[in-house]
Design an enzyme around this catalytic site. Structure first.
Site, mmCIF file in Angstrom:
data_model
loop_
_atom_site.group_PDB
_atom_site.id
_atom_site.type_symbol
_atom_site.label_atom_id
_atom_site.label_comp_id
_atom_site.label_asym_id
_atom_site.label_seq_id
_atom_site.Cartn_x
_atom_site.Cartn_y
_atom_site.Cartn_z
ATOM 1 N N ASP A 155 0.028 -4.338 6.058
ATOM 2 C CA ASP A 155 -0.648 -3.746 7.221
ATOM 3 C C ASP A 155 -2.119 -4.114 7.175
ATOM 4 O O ASP A 155 -2.806 -3.839 6.178
ATOM 5 C CB ASP A 155 -0.536 -2.210 7.189
ATOM 6 C CG ASP A 155 0.870 -1.738 7.514
ATOM 7 O OD1 ASP A 155 1.761 -2.584 7.651
ATOM 8 O OD2 ASP A 155 1.055 -0.508 7.630
ATOM 9 N N HIS A 213 0.840 -1.196 0.000
ATOM 10 C CA HIS A 213 0.000 0.000 0.000
ATOM 11 C C HIS A 213 0.873 1.243 0.000
ATOM 12 O O HIS A 213 2.082 1.173 0.202
ATOM 13 C CB HIS A 213 -0.968 -0.004 1.185
ATOM 14 C CG HIS A 213 -0.312 0.054 2.536
ATOM 15 N ND1 HIS A 213 0.524 -0.931 3.006
ATOM 16 C CD2 HIS A 213 -0.369 0.994 3.516
ATOM 17 C CE1 HIS A 213 0.945 -0.607 4.223
ATOM 18 N NE2 HIS A 213 0.428 0.566 4.553
ATOM 19 N N HIS A 240 -6.989 -2.442 5.882
ATOM 20 C CA HIS A 240 -6.186 -1.377 6.494
ATOM 21 C C HIS A 240 -6.960 -0.061 6.388
ATOM 22 O O HIS A 240 -8.128 -0.043 6.019
ATOM 23 C CB HIS A 240 -4.834 -1.328 5.761
ATOM 24 C CG HIS A 240 -3.800 -0.497 6.458
ATOM 25 N ND1 HIS A 240 -3.606 -0.497 7.817
ATOM 26 C CD2 HIS A 240 -2.860 0.359 5.964
ATOM 27 C CE1 HIS A 240 -2.629 0.335 8.119
ATOM 28 N NE2 HIS A 240 -2.158 0.864 7.024
ATOM 29 N N ASP A 257 5.922 4.580 4.788
ATOM 30 C CA ASP A 257 6.870 3.642 5.405
ATOM 31 C C ASP A 257 7.003 2.336 4.617
ATOM 32 O O ASP A 257 7.922 1.563 4.867
ATOM 33 C CB ASP A 257 6.508 3.362 6.877
ATOM 34 C CG ASP A 257 5.086 2.864 7.078
ATOM 35 O OD1 ASP A 257 4.192 3.307 6.334
ATOM 36 O OD2 ASP A 257 4.866 2.028 7.972
ATOM 37 N N HIS A 258 6.115 2.118 3.664
ATOM 38 C CA HIS A 258 6.182 0.878 2.865
ATOM 39 C C HIS A 258 6.719 1.102 1.459
ATOM 40 O O HIS A 258 6.930 0.141 0.724
ATOM 41 C CB HIS A 258 4.791 0.229 2.787
ATOM 42 C CG HIS A 258 4.333 -0.303 4.104
ATOM 43 N ND1 HIS A 258 4.272 -1.638 4.388
ATOM 44 C CD2 HIS A 258 3.971 0.336 5.245
ATOM 45 C CE1 HIS A 258 3.874 -1.807 5.633
ATOM 46 N NE2 HIS A 258 3.671 -0.624 6.175
ATOM 47 N N HIS A 308 1.347 3.852 1.895
ATOM 48 C CA HIS A 308 1.850 4.597 3.042
ATOM 49 C C HIS A 308 3.377 4.709 2.917
ATOM 50 O O HIS A 308 4.043 3.749 2.512
ATOM 51 C CB HIS A 308 1.482 3.903 4.360
ATOM 52 C CG HIS A 308 0.106 4.270 4.848
ATOM 53 N ND1 HIS A 308 -0.676 3.423 5.593
ATOM 54 C CD2 HIS A 308 -0.626 5.413 4.695
ATOM 55 C CE1 HIS A 308 -1.819 4.026 5.885
ATOM 56 N NE2 HIS A 308 -1.814 5.231 5.349
ATOM 57 N N HIS A 320 6.244 -5.655 11.515
ATOM 58 C CA HIS A 320 5.687 -4.298 11.610
ATOM 59 C C HIS A 320 5.473 -3.953 13.083
ATOM 60 O O HIS A 320 4.415 -3.493 13.504
ATOM 61 C CB HIS A 320 4.370 -4.204 10.821
ATOM 62 C CG HIS A 320 4.021 -2.783 10.421
ATOM 63 N ND1 HIS A 320 3.269 -1.965 11.216
ATOM 64 C CD2 HIS A 320 4.322 -2.065 9.324
ATOM 65 C CE1 HIS A 320 3.112 -0.791 10.603
ATOM 66 N NE2 HIS A 320 3.741 -0.826 9.451
#
Lengths: 307, 307
Positions: free
Chosen positions: B211, B62, B140, B66-67, B64, B269
């Site tokens: 996530d 996804h 998520h 941080d990914h 976000h 995570h």
């Protein structure tokens, strides 16, 4: 007042197990100034115990990925930690579309304002009460800036007892003399600032070249700096390649340091090919003795020097 | 044939000194499959001795930060190292504008083609000769995918001596029996594949949730996986908060693992608040014993199992 330079990332172009991508943190009182923002900088900040809520400005030298790709993650982590204070980001044209593109395509919500200052040309780009930041175009493969942190000089310490002893009464005369003016007493006596004040303290100066070939204007730009942090991607034996790629060698950086009469030289942006950087240091020291090779998490304290 | 899972980043949202941002590398023969691409992944790859020139696919769960924020730097370093081989990038809608935005605003030149596959809905998203990748929408806060690596089963080993002893002559009959068919000899005798071949080997299965809150479809999606890598951002005591943020707790992940009858569960995570993750492990193990908490650079070898 402490002025500390912390090297958060010292690699050139590609990180190594020992070196993260370029980022330098200058800590001054309760403020942090970050120069370049390579990938991984948020983690380096955590490891160096830098603050995510502090008054802070970021200065980007140029739009190559290794100098800028850590900025979005830094902003995101600041937001996740609930930062509210404004962050100022200075950089060359392109800084704004980069950050706006990320905001449009990566899902994150900022909890604080980001003010972007695109620097069209050199000069004083940030003018604060106690310091200024100057920029100058460097000589890289794309438009790139070098930055100088210039602390304002401070008048020396005022000694009230000395003033009283010389007959200068507390009041407007004290202000006048503290501001550097002579005062004339009713007795006709003239009291000069140096009679009642210590030596003035020259503002400290830290210069960071970003990625650059050696260039003549840097000598004046870095003149008498307490610390010059200079590109040193490749060794002297690869001077031709360094020139093609818009970088400098140890001898070139040391020559600039010598001509600019800086106090200390730190070489950074070290290519991943140098697992051992001692040969680079040797090359530089032949020309400028007070040289160090930057290492991640190295800290340099810049002392006040009396005039 | 080796199948190895290397955890390159195991942090949740914010990195820590011990945990880099999410990225998992699956190494299979001469190919690398990367799941998520958090900031710092290129450096983690270097430290894990991953290859930058190998056949490779990247799967983003996804959008976000941080990914996904490690992807541009990974591409740039591959280009600096002269990669020529195509890289496939799979991800949710938004993957393409993200990468195109970076290419427009950060100065880098790729030396290799990048083929972007935006996944509109689940199912088989990548169909190779020896494996497939399936995706399913997870649960998520924004659209997010879970992925399953599904290796195709292989027929058992063929024993020529056994075939000869039973009177099956080398030639077309061998091919037929190796393909799983009975053969009828001129003598009238029927020879079955299992008479001349070892047990078939069931393809291995590795599932990564990205996530997510715990969700029912995951039980079937992860059914009988050799390894389930599940979101475990917060401990059981913060289940409500985990639900609000679209994440899972150890007990929730372990319950999914148990119901899906997986062989092994790895929790990843992990929130930066857990310097010591032993409490999380304890919570999960009460429900599913064969559980580990992911750590950066942890390697798990997935063995072939006979049917």
């Amino acid at each position: 007042m402490s002025l500390q330079v912390i090297f958060l990332g010292t690699a050139g172009s590609i990180p190594t197990p020992k070196r993260s991508l370029p980022a330098i943190l200058v800590k001054r009182e309760d403020e942090q100034l970050m120069f370049d923002c390579g990938e991984g900088v948020q983690r380096q900040m955590i490891m160096a115990k830098g603050g995510f809520h502090k008054k802070m400005k970021v200065f980007i030298t140029h739009m190559h990925g290794d100098h800028v790709l850590g900025l979005p993650g830094l902003l995101q982590t600041m937001a996740l930690l609930g930062r509210e204070r404004k962050l100022d980001v200075y950089g060359p044209p392109g800084t704004r579309p980069f950050l706006e593109g990320i905001k449009e395509t990566v899902q994150f919500v900022l909890t604080f304002p980001v003010e972007i200052h695109e620097i069209e040309e050199g000069g004083v780009v940030c003018d604060e009460k106690e310091y200024a930041i100057q920029a100058v175009q460097s000589d890289h493969t794309i438009p790139s800036l070098a930055y100088a942190f210039l602390e304002r000089s401070r008048p020396g310490r005022f000694y009230p007892e000395k003033a009283k002893a010389l007959g200068v009464k507390e009041g407007p005369l004290w202000s006048k003399i503290q501001q550097g003016h002579e005062v004339k007493l009713s007795s006709g006596r003239i009291v000069k600032p140096e009679d009642v004040m210590g030596s003035s303290r020259v503002g400290r100066k830290v210069v960071y070249t970003g990625d650059t070939r050696p260039f003549k204007d840097m000598i004046e730009f870095a003149a008498h700096a307490d610390l010059l942090i200079h590109d040193c991607t490749l060794g002297d034996e690869l001077a031709e390649r360094a020139g093609e790629d818009g970088h400098s060698t140890p001898s070139q950086a040391a020559t600039i340091a010598k001509k600019a009469k800086v106090r200390q030289l730190v070489l950074t942006h070290v290519s991943a090919r140098y697992d051992d950087s001692s040969a680079l240091l040797k090359q530089a020291k032949k020309i400028f003795k007070n040289t160090l090779i930057a290492e991640d998490f190295m800290r340099i304290e810049i002392p006040w020097l009396d005039k």
